[in-house]
Motif scaffolding. Structure first.
Motif, PDB file in Angstrom:
ATOM      1  N   SER A 105      34.981  36.541  35.393  1.00 12.45           N
ATOM      2  CA  SER A 105      34.050  37.000  36.411  1.00 12.45           C
ATOM      3  C   SER A 105      34.816  37.499  37.628  1.00 12.45           C
ATOM      4  O   SER A 105      35.992  37.164  37.838  1.00 12.45           O
ATOM      5  CB  SER A 105      33.086  35.866  36.784  1.00 12.45           C
ATOM      6  N   ALA A 106      34.141  38.309  38.449  1.00 14.14           N
ATOM      7  CA  ALA A 106      34.810  39.008  39.550  1.00 14.14           C
ATOM      8  C   ALA A 106      35.043  38.141  40.784  1.00 14.14           C
ATOM      9  O   ALA A 106      35.484  38.646  41.820  1.00 14.14           O
ATOM     10  CB  ALA A 106      33.997  40.244  39.935  1.00 14.14           C
ATOM     11  N   ASP A 107      34.775  36.831  40.689  1.00  6.13           N
ATOM     12  CA  ASP A 107      35.010  35.946  41.832  1.00  6.13           C
ATOM     13  C   ASP A 107      36.484  35.541  41.941  1.00  6.13           C
ATOM     14  O   ASP A 107      36.849  34.751  42.811  1.00  6.13           O
ATOM     15  CB  ASP A 107      34.123  34.691  41.743  1.00  6.13           C
ATOM     16  N   TYR A 108      37.322  36.088  41.069  1.00  9.80           N
ATOM     17  CA  TYR A 108      38.755  35.814  41.118  1.00  9.80           C
ATOM     18  C   TYR A 108      39.482  37.143  40.968  1.00  9.80           C
ATOM     19  O   TYR A 108      39.137  37.949  40.104  1.00  9.80           O
ATOM     20  CB  TYR A 108      39.166  34.854  40.001  1.00  9.80           C
ATOM     21  N   PHE A 109      40.491  37.393  41.815  1.00  6.33           N
ATOM     22  CA  PHE A 109      41.175  38.683  41.793  1.00  6.33           C
ATOM     23  C   PHE A 109      42.619  38.504  42.247  1.00  6.33           C
ATOM     24  O   PHE A 109      42.888  37.831  43.240  1.00  6.33           O
ATOM     25  CB  PHE A 109      40.452  39.665  42.731  1.00  6.33           C
ATOM     26  N   ILE A 110      43.550  39.078  41.503  1.00 11.47           N
ATOM     27  CA  ILE A 110      44.962  39.085  41.897  1.00 11.47           C
ATOM     28  C   ILE A 110      45.360  40.538  42.144  1.00 11.47           C
ATOM     29  O   ILE A 110      45.263  41.379  41.241  1.00 11.47           O
ATOM     30  CB  ILE A 110      45.879  38.492  40.802  1.00 11.47           C
ATOM     31  N   GLU A 111      45.799  40.834  43.359  1.00 12.92           N
ATOM     32  CA  GLU A 111      46.223  42.194  43.698  1.00 12.92           C
ATOM     33  C   GLU A 111      47.306  42.672  42.728  1.00 12.92           C
ATOM     34  O   GLU A 111      48.254  41.953  42.434  1.00 12.92           O
ATOM     35  CB  GLU A 111      46.773  42.202  45.130  1.00 12.92           C
ATOM     36  N   ASN A 112      47.124  43.892  42.207  1.00 16.03           N
ATOM     37  CA  ASN A 112      48.074  44.540  41.288  1.00 16.03           C
ATOM     38  C   ASN A 112      48.155  43.892  39.906  1.00 16.03           C
ATOM     39  O   ASN A 112      48.980  44.294  39.085  1.00 16.03           O
ATOM     40  CB  ASN A 112      49.492  44.600  41.891  1.00 16.03           C
ATOM     41  N   SER A 113      47.320  42.881  39.638  1.00  8.53           N
ATOM     42  CA  SER A 113      47.315  42.261  38.304  1.00  8.53           C
ATOM     43  C   SER A 113      45.933  42.310  37.649  1.00  8.53           C
ATOM     44  O   SER A 113      45.833  42.422  36.434  1.00  8.53           O
ATOM     45  CB  SER A 113      47.758  40.798  38.388  1.00  8.53           C
ATOM     46  N   THR A 114      44.888  42.219  38.459  1.00 10.52           N
ATOM     47  CA  THR A 114      43.533  42.176  37.922  1.00 10.52           C
ATOM     48  C   THR A 114      42.950  43.585  37.825  1.00 10.52           C
ATOM     49  O   THR A 114      43.040  44.369  38.773  1.00 10.52           O
ATOM     50  CB  THR A 114      42.635  41.299  38.812  1.00 10.52           C
ATOM     51  N   LEU A 115      42.375  43.900  36.668  1.00  6.54           N
ATOM     52  CA  LEU A 115      41.727  45.188  36.439  1.00  6.54           C
ATOM     53  C   LEU A 115      40.211  44.990  36.483  1.00  6.54           C
ATOM     54  O   LEU A 115      39.647  44.378  35.586  1.00  6.54           O
ATOM     55  CB  LEU A 115      42.139  45.747  35.070  1.00  6.54           C
ATOM     56  N   PRO A 116      39.538  45.482  37.538  1.00  3.76           N
ATOM     57  CA  PRO A 116      38.074  45.418  37.539  1.00  3.76           C
ATOM     58  C   PRO A 116      37.551  46.416  36.507  1.00  3.76           C
ATOM     59  O   PRO A 116      38.021  47.556  36.461  1.00  3.76           O
ATOM     60  CB  PRO A 116      37.689  45.844  38.966  1.00  3.76           C
ATOM     61  N   ILE A 117      36.600  45.995  35.693  1.00  2.00           N
ATOM     62  CA  ILE A 117      36.130  46.888  34.627  1.00  2.00           C
ATOM     63  C   ILE A 117      34.721  47.383  34.930  1.00  2.00           C
ATOM     64  O   ILE A 117      34.517  48.528  35.314  1.00  2.00           O
ATOM     65  CB  ILE A 117      36.199  46.194  33.250  1.00  2.00           C
ATOM     66  N   ASP A 118      33.740  46.514  34.814  1.00  2.00           N
ATOM     67  CA  ASP A 118      32.362  46.948  35.041  1.00  2.00           C
ATOM     68  C   ASP A 118      31.474  45.721  35.118  1.00  2.00           C
ATOM     69  O   ASP A 118      31.761  44.682  34.514  1.00  2.00           O
ATOM     70  CB  ASP A 118      31.912  47.851  33.876  1.00  2.00           C
ATOM     71  N   ASN A 119      30.398  45.827  35.878  1.00  2.00           N
ATOM     72  CA  ASN A 119      29.352  44.805  35.858  1.00  2.00           C
ATOM     73  C   ASN A 119      29.887  43.408  36.169  1.00  2.00           C
ATOM     74  O   ASN A 119      29.498  42.421  35.555  1.00  2.00           O
ATOM     75  CB  ASN A 119      28.661  44.806  34.484  1.00  2.00           C
ATOM     76  N   GLY A 120      30.830  43.342  37.123  1.00  2.00           N
ATOM     77  CA  GLY A 120      31.331  42.036  37.545  1.00  2.00           C
ATOM     78  C   GLY A 120      32.289  41.373  36.577  1.00  2.00           C
ATOM     79  O   GLY A 120      32.531  40.170  36.655  1.00  2.00           O
ATOM     80  N   ILE A 121      32.863  42.140  35.637  1.00  2.00           N
ATOM     81  CA  ILE A 121      33.814  41.593  34.663  1.00  2.00           C
ATOM     82  C   ILE A 121      35.186  42.216  34.902  1.00  2.00           C
ATOM     83  O   ILE A 121      35.307  43.424  35.122  1.00  2.00           O
ATOM     84  CB  ILE A 121      33.343  41.848  33.219  1.00  2.00           C
ATOM     85  N   CYS A 122      36.221  41.378  34.886  1.00  2.00           N
ATOM     86  CA  CYS A 122      37.588  41.826  35.154  1.00  2.00           C
ATOM     87  C   CYS A 122      38.520  41.346  34.041  1.00  2.00           C
ATOM     88  O   CYS A 122      38.177  40.451  33.261  1.00  2.00           O
ATOM     89  CB  CYS A 122      38.084  41.252  36.482  1.00  2.00           C
ATOM     90  N   LEU A 123      39.713  41.928  34.006  1.00  2.00           N
ATOM     91  CA  LEU A 123      40.750  41.540  33.050  1.00  2.00           C
ATOM     92  C   LEU A 123      42.028  41.224  33.811  1.00  2.00           C
ATOM     93  O   LEU A 123      42.464  42.016  34.645  1.00  2.00           O
ATOM     94  CB  LEU A 123      41.012  42.676  32.057  1.00  2.00           C
ATOM     95  N   THR A 124      42.616  40.062  33.542  1.00  3.30           N
ATOM     96  CA  THR A 124      43.905  39.705  34.123  1.00  3.30           C
ATOM     97  C   THR A 124      44.798  39.175  33.005  1.00  3.30           C
ATOM     98  O   THR A 124      44.369  38.352  32.202  1.00  3.30           O
ATOM     99  CB  THR A 124      43.747  38.627  35.223  1.00  3.30           C
ATOM    100  N   ALA A 125      46.047  39.652  32.975  1.00  3.72           N
ATOM    101  CA  ALA A 125      46.953  39.261  31.887  1.00  3.72           C
ATOM    102  C   ALA A 125      48.221  38.608  32.423  1.00  3.72           C
ATOM    103  O   ALA A 125      49.266  38.684  31.803  1.00  3.72           O
ATOM    104  CB  ALA A 125      47.307  40.483  31.039  1.00  3.72           C
ATOM    105  N   SER A 126      48.132  37.942  33.580  1.00  2.00           N
ATOM    106  CA  SER A 126      49.305  37.262  34.120  1.00  2.00           C
ATOM    107  C   SER A 126      49.126  35.753  34.032  1.00  2.00           C
ATOM    108  O   SER A 126      48.000  35.241  33.942  1.00  2.00           O
ATOM    109  CB  SER A 126      49.527  37.669  35.580  1.00  2.00           C
ATOM    110  N   LEU A 127      50.244  35.038  34.078  1.00  2.00           N
ATOM    111  CA  LEU A 127      50.184  33.567  34.037  1.00  2.00           C
ATOM    112  C   LEU A 127      49.521  32.990  35.280  1.00  2.00           C
ATOM    113  O   LEU A 127      49.027  31.866  35.261  1.00  2.00           O
ATOM    114  CB  LEU A 127      51.593  32.985  33.909  1.00  2.00           C
ATOM    115  N   ASP A 128      49.487  33.771  36.365  1.00  2.00           N
ATOM    116  CA  ASP A 128      48.924  33.260  37.617  1.00  2.00           C
ATOM    117  C   ASP A 128      47.481  32.809  37.455  1.00  2.00           C
ATOM    118  O   ASP A 128      47.062  31.816  38.040  1.00  2.00           O
ATOM    119  CB  ASP A 128      49.011  34.324  38.714  1.00  2.00           C
ATOM    120  N   ILE A 129      46.696  33.545  36.663  1.00  2.00           N
ATOM    121  CA  ILE A 129      45.294  33.159  36.506  1.00  2.00           C
ATOM    122  C   ILE A 129      45.182  31.849  35.722  1.00  2.00           C
ATOM    123  O   ILE A 129      44.321  31.026  36.000  1.00  2.00           O
ATOM    124  CB  ILE A 129      44.453  34.288  35.857  1.00  2.00           C
ATOM    125  N   LEU A 130      46.096  31.630  34.760  1.00  2.00           N
ATOM    126  CA  LEU A 130      46.068  30.365  34.014  1.00  2.00           C
ATOM    127  C   LEU A 130      46.431  29.204  34.932  1.00  2.00           C
ATOM    128  O   LEU A 130      45.844  28.116  34.852  1.00  2.00           O
ATOM    129  CB  LEU A 130      47.026  30.432  32.829  1.00  2.00           C
TER     130      LEU A 130
END
Length: 205
Positions: A105-130
């Motif tokens: 969900s879009a309530d979490y965001f990492i600058e330069n790592s998180t890709l906002p996609i659509d409808n409040g859904i994002c993609l992050t592929a870094s260890l930081d989110i884990l």
């Protein structure tokens, strides 16, 4: 790789399927995608990338995975927040299966790592989110996918024209819902399609 293009589609009809769900048709020739539901994270003239959201990764627990990745020490495994214990681990696709991708969900965001996609859904592929999830600071909703699905330029369009996929707008329940095995039929019903109308295979688990 995925965020080097403009996400604007305002210059004309929406030809690209970012933020849509692909629903595999019974005619799908690739067994790896039989009865699969794929959330499209990026789609452009350069190709497409998506995450399968309805294939659980068997015998892999999110908490155990955090220990394997050295995100948390083994002795702290039992101290993980409740939300971390409920996160589903999925088989996201046949490409880079040793790499983790978090749809959230879009309530979490990492600058330069998180890709906002659509409808409040994002993609992050870094260890930081884990690490954030393990520390109780992560997104409200998330799934962890191992691997992804990728298409060369024009390949996804050709598969759709060949009746390989239906597509529908995504919603959080279809992406993050707890009952992973039910998502396929839920997506079909969202399109007004009864699974039994598509194939004699319908009804098999």
């Amino acid at each position: 790789m995925m965020d080097d293009r403009s996400h604007s589609t305002s210059s004309g009809p929406r030809d690209f399927l970012d933020g849509q769900l692909l629903i595999a048709m019974p005619s799908m020739r690739d067994e790896r995608f039989a009865r699969s539901l794929v959330y499209v994270c990026a789609h452009s003239a350069d190709g497409a990338m998506g995450i399968v959201v309805n294939q659980p990764a068997t015998h892999i627990d999110f908490g155990d995975l955090l220990v394997q990745l050295d995100v948390v020490p083994a002795k702290e495994r039992i101290l993980l927040p409740q939300r971390a214990e409920t996160i589903k681990v999925l088989r996201g696709g046949p490409v880079e299966t040793g790499r983790g991708f978090v749809l959230h969900s879009a309530d979490y965001f990492i600058e330069n790592s998180t890709l906002p996609i659509d409808n409040g859904i994002c993609l992050t592929a870094s260890l930081d989110i884990l690490k954030a999830i393990a520390g109780g600071r992560g997104p409200e909703s998330a799934v962890l996918a191992l691997g992804y699905a990728g298409w060369a330029p024009g390949q996804l369009e050709n598969e759709i024209q060949a009746n390989g996929w239906l597509h529908c707008p995504a919603d959080p329940e279809l992406v993050f819902g707890d009952v992973v095995e039910a998502k396929y039929e839920l997506a079909l019903r969202k399109l007004g399609v009864q699974p039994g109308m598509l194939s004699s295979e319908a009804g098999h688990a």
